[in-house]
Every structure is written in structure tokens, then in C-alpha cells.
Scaffold this motif. Structure first.
Motif, PDB file in Angstrom:
ATOM      1  N   PRO A  38       0.831  -1.215   0.000  1.00  0.00           N
ATOM      2  CA  PRO A  38       0.000   0.000   0.000  1.00  0.00           C
ATOM      3  C   PRO A  38       0.861   1.259   0.000  1.00  0.00           C
ATOM      4  CG  PRO A  38      -0.798  -1.588   1.622  1.00  0.00           C
ATOM      5  CD  PRO A  38       0.528  -2.098   1.139  1.00  0.00           C
ATOM      6  N   ARG A  39       0.494   2.226  -0.809  1.00  0.00           N
ATOM      7  CA  ARG A  39       1.195   3.505  -0.892  1.00  0.00           C
ATOM      8  C   ARG A  39       0.169   4.622  -1.087  1.00  0.00           C
ATOM      9  NH1 ARG A  39       4.828   0.732   0.476  1.00  0.00           N
ATOM     10  NH2 ARG A  39       6.911   0.463  -0.439  1.00  0.00           N
ATOM     11  N   ASP A  40       0.623   5.846  -0.897  1.00  0.00           N
ATOM     12  CA  ASP A  40      -0.252   7.001  -1.138  1.00  0.00           C
ATOM     13  C   ASP A  40      -0.453   7.232  -2.628  1.00  0.00           C
ATOM     14  OD1 ASP A  40      -0.526   7.478   1.557  1.00  0.00           O
ATOM     15  OD2 ASP A  40       1.162   8.875   1.647  1.00  0.00           O
ATOM     16  N   GLY A  41       0.573   6.880  -3.442  1.00  0.00           N
ATOM     17  CA  GLY A  41       0.462   7.143  -4.872  1.00  0.00           C
ATOM     18  C   GLY A  41       1.431   6.289  -5.663  1.00  0.00           C
ATOM     19  N   VAL A  42       1.196   6.223  -6.973  1.00  0.00           N
ATOM     20  CA  VAL A  42       2.090   5.514  -7.893  1.00  0.00           C
ATOM     21  C   VAL A  42       2.617   6.542  -8.893  1.00  0.00           C
ATOM     22  CG1 VAL A  42       0.080   4.768  -9.286  1.00  0.00           C
ATOM     23  CG2 VAL A  42       2.293   3.635  -9.592  1.00  0.00           C
ATOM     24  N   ALA A  43       3.949   6.583  -9.050  1.00  0.00           N
ATOM     25  CA  ALA A  43       4.593   7.658  -9.814  1.00  0.00           C
ATOM     26  C   ALA A  43       5.148   7.146 -11.133  1.00  0.00           C
ATOM     27  CB  ALA A  43       5.712   8.279  -8.981  1.00  0.00           C
ATOM     28  N   ALA A  44       5.569   8.082 -11.967  1.00  0.00           N
ATOM     29  CA  ALA A  44       6.128   7.783 -13.289  1.00  0.00           C
ATOM     30  C   ALA A  44       7.200   6.706 -13.194  1.00  0.00           C
ATOM     31  CB  ALA A  44       6.710   9.050 -13.901  1.00  0.00           C
ATOM     32  N   GLY A  45       7.151   5.746 -14.115  1.00  0.00           N
ATOM     33  CA  GLY A  45       8.122   4.657 -14.149  1.00  0.00           C
ATOM     34  C   GLY A  45       7.681   3.439 -13.372  1.00  0.00           C
ATOM     35  N   GLN A  46       6.740   3.612 -12.439  1.00  0.00           N
ATOM     36  CA  GLN A  46       6.339   2.506 -11.575  1.00  0.00           C
ATOM     37  C   GLN A  46       5.134   1.752 -12.135  1.00  0.00           C
ATOM     38  OE1 GLN A  46       5.677   4.674  -7.858  1.00  0.00           O
ATOM     39  NE2 GLN A  46       7.648   3.955  -7.083  1.00  0.00           N
TER      40      GLN A  46
END
Length: 675
Positions: A321-329
Motif C-alpha cells: 500500500p502507498r499514497d500514490g504511484v509515480a512515473a516509471g512505476q
């Protein structure tokens, strides 16, 4: 939607691809063990591997659905995507390719380059995905080294660089020995391969050989690998671990990370959809730019949108679980109820030119079958279950026959039947049977034809005027709808009703097959505006509705289609067939009997390569005959190529609704007395 992020990620999205049984899933297990993600290596034969989670995958020892698992190599997070190797699941593989930065193509040291290996390499090169080659099973009896390198170069039509040599191939003690820094033979090989793609490098070698340091050559090797010009080759064994550390180092050094800007507007692609036990959808997304966070409202393909309720990101193990998913991921998103595989979330990408960025086209499934529940009371549950499976795989196309209460499912091959059967049993508790597999044809418009009905004229029971003309369109153009009447001649909702109904109606043409590649022009339009009685109540019998246009349009379109004429076309596969030279003569009559047309026949050492076209309906027959015809030495690869007109009596497709061909009495009966 947020578009800021505190830091960039350093991520490599890596695909593992191979012909079935080359050891791809075993290699995945070995990589995860070497990276410390798992303590014990699973075995495909034991059904306890990390990525094969479906029961049928564990039973059959093959990968069916793509799976994602993550590990770290130094400062890089590698998202490793294990893909199916069986040809029936090439569509699943193509979906995954759209999100990769690089790939490892696995080849067996014993079986060598196989049919699916060549299909995969062609696809990887077409999509410009940087690819390393890993030759597995060097510890097996019959493992080859030098002769296999030549075969890889020749049969995959690729510039390859062997990154070392094999000691004691074919024994349990087989080892991979990497080339030492400054090894003259390795330097010469590197220069030969790299200089063929780079004139400056060739000049430097000719003018001042000493200037070509090992570091410069390795940097150039990484650069040309990243541009898909060359393919470094590693040998090893997933079973013993030989060569795997060197492969991991090669992945880190030679494959480019494509991280993107986490502060740009969000842009990503959905490559997999699955459901939780509670039925909630989970979308697997590769982010190319920006950041998506929990509670973001997210637009995606087709003007749809949804609110993200939870995010997990693959990072050094499984998804967390994370707050967000960023570029490249790569991440998993919850809350997007309308999301489908292939959807672009956020902003569509433009001007991309690296791995996973070229447009990918899924070949259409060319087979279909009827799925029947073992218990008659399960018909409703079966349709719901199949609809959910079709959500997860957009290439599972469903057709419902309302009269017979039967469901048709499109297929790529017979193994897919087993997968659907096992999935329905395991996930939905449904036992099913399949009818005989049949070929999916299409209809093509052969001429121009038109028809129209005028409101309140003749026996038109609908309060609508509709005229349509049908003409052939260019190959691959699909169905195009255009107006020859003024857009202001009636409400836009009525035009939209006609256009939507045109597309629905063309799913079944004169012979029952889908009609494509045509232009439908609206030539007449008219309606009665909203009428009211003196006391102000709306009188439906005096006022046109969108329903009038939806009811009348199929009649007009099918009449126009009959006048234009259609021809049934069957799907055709291109094939490449390698057979022993002494059996070549026996093969030709068999190909003729199967209506296959050889175009080229090329001698290759002690074998013949035959290339040509074969009706999709006969590919399975050829696959079944090939082992006995060629002593088990024949290799066949085939892929959808095009449609060709059917010779003789065209096959008719069983209709799946009560929308008849120009049987006006039916719709007049439905309409009732309107006036």
C-alpha cells in the motif's frame, strides 16, 4: 489529480518471454531468490512458483496470466513481469509488451530457437523493446553452445554478442564463464558487431585502436542494446543458478530505465484487470508520467472517469500500500469500476519511441465456440461470470443468443477452452461444456446500395424518416458513419441513435457475420417535433422519439446492405514451416489438402523453410499432423494475416438475436399501431 512528487523513481519494468517449457518461470524464481525476495525456489513441476497463481497454471506447469513481482538490483527497482509462453496466449503477451522498458528472451540450450521464440523476437523488435537473450538449461544433456549461437543469430535475424562462454555444457557441472576485461577475442567480437551500426566507432578502431577502451565499448554496447540494434547473449541454468548473477548484472548495466517525470500530468496504461473475492476491480497500471494518488478523480479512455480509493505499488517484493504511484512505476488501483484493459489513464502519450511505446495491435481471435452450463439452472450465473472474464480480457468476445439462451465465446486456440473451463470451475463454481469450435468469418460490402423510409408514408409504422447508403471502405478502416443531410435538420439525439444503431446492426450482416470496412451515409432524415394536446399533456403517438430511430434504422440498413451485396471472407494465417529436407516432398500434398498455399521454399542446410498462407480453420489440423509427418522435427509458426473471400457456398452464422434480415413484419409487430 495531483501532478507533483517529491522524487523520481529508478525503475525497470522487465518482461520475461519464451517459448513454452524453455524455463521462463523457473528463471523468474531464480532471479527472485538471488535478489532475496523469496527464501526457497519454487518449482513449476511442484506447482509452488511465485508467479503461477491460477490452479490450472500449477497443474499444467504453464503460465497463462501475466504476473508482476518486484526486486531490487543495487539502486534499481525491477518490476518483473512473467508472461505466458503458449501461442494461444500471445494476446496476453502483447498487452504486457506495451508497458515494458526491456525484456529477457529465454531460449532452451537443448531445443534451441522454437516457433514461438521467433514470433516473440519479431514482436520485440517491431515494438523496439531492448532485449537480452538468456540461453537456459546448459546443465541438460544435449545442451549446445557455439552451434546454438549461430542458430540464434540466423533464425532470429539478430545481431548478437555472446557475453561469455560455457564450460562443460550438458552436465550438472556446466558453468557460464563471463569474458574478462580486455579479452582480445571478446573485444574483436564487440567491435565487429558494434561498428556495423556505428561509423564513428569503426573509424576510431581503424585510426587508433588503443582509443577504444573496454569502458567505451561497454558503454556503446549498452547504448546499442537500448536502441534494439544488438542483443547480448548470456548462458546459464535456472535450475542450478549458473549464469544468473551475470544475467542480473547485465540487466542492471545494459537495459535502460524509463522513469518519466513524476511532476508531469499523469499518464499511464492499464495492462491487466482482476477482481477481488468481493468482486471489486483492480487495475494494474504502468505510469509513464505524473503521479496518481488515493482520492484522485482519474479520467480514462472514452471520456469515462473514476475515483481512486486505494493504491499499491510494486517495490522490492510484492505490491505494498502507498499514497500514490509515480512515473516509471507499476501499481494497482482500486475504485475504477468502469476501467478496462488497454485504457489510457490521464493524458495520452505522444512522441514516444522507446520500449513498449509503439502501437500494439492484437490479432483478432479467429475461432469461436458455444459454452454450455452442465446444470441448466446456471445459465444466468454463467453469462455473468463470462462477462467478468471478458472484462479482464478484452479479446474474449461474447455473443448472446437470446432465443436459444446460448453464449458464444471467441478463442485463439483449443488450450483457451481449458483455461476458461478451469477458471469458471475454480473462481465461480460453474461446470461447463463446449460445443465444436468454428471459424469466425467477416462480411465485406461489394457494391453500393441504399434504402429509405419516409415518416407517415406507405407502411412505415415509426415516426421517423431514415435513409442510408452503404459502400465499401478501405481495408482496415472499420465502419465510418457520415451525414449527407444537415446536422440541424433534427435533434442531435436522433442522429446519435441512428449512428449507434448502425454500429450495432452491422455486427450481423446478410450471412450473420460482422460487417467491417464500410462507409454508411445518412441520406434522408425527418421527425415529428414534440406534440401536445390542448390540455398540455405530451402525446407520444404524435411525437418522434429516439426509439423510433433505433427501431427503423436496422430495417433500412439491412435493406441497403442486401442491395449493396456482401461477400463472406475467412481468416487467413501466414505460416513458416521448417521440415527435414528428405520429408519435404511428402509435405506438399498435405498442405494442398489443407488449402495451404506455399509462397516460398528455401533450403536451409539439411532442412527446408516453407512460407505461405493457410486458412485459420486448418491451422489446428496442421499442428496435429506435423509431428507424425516430420518425425517430430517439424516446426510451425503461424499468425493472423488477413481475410480472403470464401470460395463456393458462403457459410452462414447462426443469428444471436431476433433482429432479422429485412423481415419488416417483425418490427412492425413490435411497433404496434402508432397512429
Amino acid at each position: 489529480m495531483h501532478t507533483h512528487s517529491s522524487s523520481t523513481t529508478n525503475t525497470l519494468n522487465l518482461g520475461i518471454l519464451a517459448h513454452v517449457d524453455a524455463g521462463k518461470t523457473s528463471l523468474t524464481e531464480r532471479l527472485l531468490h538471488a535478489a532475496g525476495v523469496i527464501d526457497e525456489i519454487g518449482r513449476v513441476d511442484d506447482g509452488n512458483t511465485q508467479t503461477d497463481s491460477l490452479a490450472l497454471e500449477r497443474q499444467r506447469g504453464i503460465t497463462i496470466k501475466s504476473a508482476v513481482v518486484s526486486f531490487a538490483v543495487d539502486d534499481v527497482t525491477v518490476n518483473l513481469i512473467d508472461t505466458p509462453g503458449h501461442p494461444d496466449f500471445i494476446a496476453e503477451v502483447e498487452r504486457v509488451l506495451s508497458v515494458l522498458d526491456g525484456a529477457v528472451l529465454v531460449v532452451s540450450a537443448v531445443e534451441g530457437v522454437q516457433a514461438q521464440t521467433r514470433v516473440l523476437m519479431r514482436t520485440l523488435r517491431r515494438l523496439r523493446i531492448p532485449t537480452l537473450i538468456f540461453v537456459n538449461k546448459i546443465d541438460r544433456r544435449g545442451a549446445r553452445h557455439e552451434s546454438l549461437l549461430s542458430s540464434i543469430s540466423e533464425r532470429l535475424a539478430a545481431a548478437v554478442v555472446p557475453m561469455g562462454t560455457v564450460r562443460d555444457p550438458g552436465s550438472r557441472d556446466a558453468q557460464w564463464v563471463p569474458r574478462a576485461v580486455g579479452d582480445p577475442a571478446f573485444t574483436d567480437r564487440l567491435v565487429d558487431v558494434l561498428a556495423a551500426q556505428d561509423d564513428a566507432l569503426l573509424s576510431a578502431y581503424v585510426d587508433e585502436e588503443a582509443a577504444l577502451t573496454h569502458e567505451r565499448l561497454r558503454a556503446e554496447l549498452a547504448a546499442q542494446t537500448g536502441r534494439c540494434l544488438v542483443h547480448p547473449v548470456f548462458f546459464g541454468s535456472a535450475a542450478t543458478g549458473a549464469g544468473v548473477p551475470e544475467l542480473i548484472a547485465g540487466i542492471r548495466e545494459l537495459l535502460p530505465t524509463q522513469d518519466g517525470d513524476p511532476q508531469a500530468p499523469a499518464s499511464g496504461t492499464v495492462f491487466k484487470v482482476e477482481r477481488w473475492d468481493a468482486g471489486e476491480k483492480i487495475a494494474y497500471v504502468r505510469m509513464f508520467a505524473g503521479t496518481v494518488r488515493t482520492r484522485d478523480r482519474l479520467p480514462f479512455t472514452g471520456g469515462r472517469e473514476g475515483k481512486v480509493t486505494a493504491v499499491s505499488v510494486f517495490d522490492r517484493g510484492s505490491a505494498a500500500p502507498r499514497d500514490g504511484v509515480a512515473a516509471g512505476q507499476i501499481g494497482k488501483l482500486w475504485g475504477l469500476g468502469d476501467i478496462r484493459i488497454g485504457d489510457v489513464i490521464g493524458v495520452p502519450r505522444t512522441g514516444a519511441s522507446t520500449g513498449g511505446t509503439a502501437p500494439h495491435h492484437f490479432s483478432p481471435p479467429t475461432l469461436e465456440t458455444v459454452v454450455v452450463p452442465a446444470r441448466a439452472r446456471d445459465k444466468g450465473a454463467l453469462h455473468l461470470a463470462l462477462a467478468q472474464l471478458a472484462e479482464q480480457d478484452p479479446l474474449i468476445d461474447l455473443r448472446q443468443d437470446d432465443v436459444r439462451q446460448e453464449v458464444y465465446v471467441s478463442l485463439y486456440g483449443e488450450v483457451q477452452k481449458e483455461v476458461i473451463e478451469a477458471t469458471l470451475a475454480e473462481e465461480y463454481g460453474l461446470e461447463v461444456e463446449f460445443r465444436e469450435t468454428t471459424t469466425i468469418c467477416v462480411e465485406r460490402v461489394t457494391g453500393s446500395g441504399g434504402a429509405h423510409e419516409i415518416i407517415d408514408k406507405g407502411d412505415n409504422p415509426f415516426l421517423a424518416t431514415v435513409g442510408l447508403r452503404v459502400e465499401p471502405g478501405p481495408p482496415g478502416s472499420g465502419v465510418r458513419f457520415r451525414l449527407e443531410v444537415e446536422l440541424g435538420s433534427m435533434p442531435y439525439a436522433f442522429f446519435r441513435a441512428v449512428e449507434e444503431t448502425v454500429h450495432e446492426t452491422l455486427l450481423q450482416g446478410v450471412y450473420g457475420w460482422e460487417v467491417g470496412d464500410c462507409v454508411v451515409t445518412m441520406t434522408h432524415s425527418g421527425y415529428w417535433p414534440r406534440q401536445s394536446h390542448a390540455h398540455g399533456t405530451f402525446d407520444k403517438s404524435m411525437s418522434s422519439t429516439a426509439g423510433d430511430f433505433r427501431q427503423l434504422t436496422p430495417l433500412i440498413l439491412l435493406s441497403a446492405l442486401q442491395r449493396a451485396g456482401t461477400q463472406v471472407h475467412e481468416p487467413l494465417h501466414r505460416f513458416q514451416l521448417t521440415v527435414p529436407e528428405d520429408l519435404f516432398g511428402q509435405l506438399l500434398p498435405v498442405l494442398s489438402r489443407l488449402r495451404a498455399v506455399p509462397h516460398t521454399q528455401t533450403a536451409q542446410g539439411s532442412s527446408y523453410l516453407v512460407e505461405g498462407e493457410i486458412p485459420a480453420a486448418r491451422v489446428h489440423d496442421l499442428e496435429q499432423l506435423l509431428p507424425s509427418l516430420t518425425r517430430g522435427e517439424g516446426e510451425l509458426e503461424s499468425a493472423f494475416e488477413r481475410y480472403q473471400p470464401v470460395r463456393g457456398e458462403p457459410p452462414a452464422r447462426r443469428r444471436t438475436d431476433r433482429n432479422p434480415l429485412c423481415r419488416k413484419e417483425y418490427l412492425r409487430e413490435v411497433a404496434g399501431v402508432r397512429r
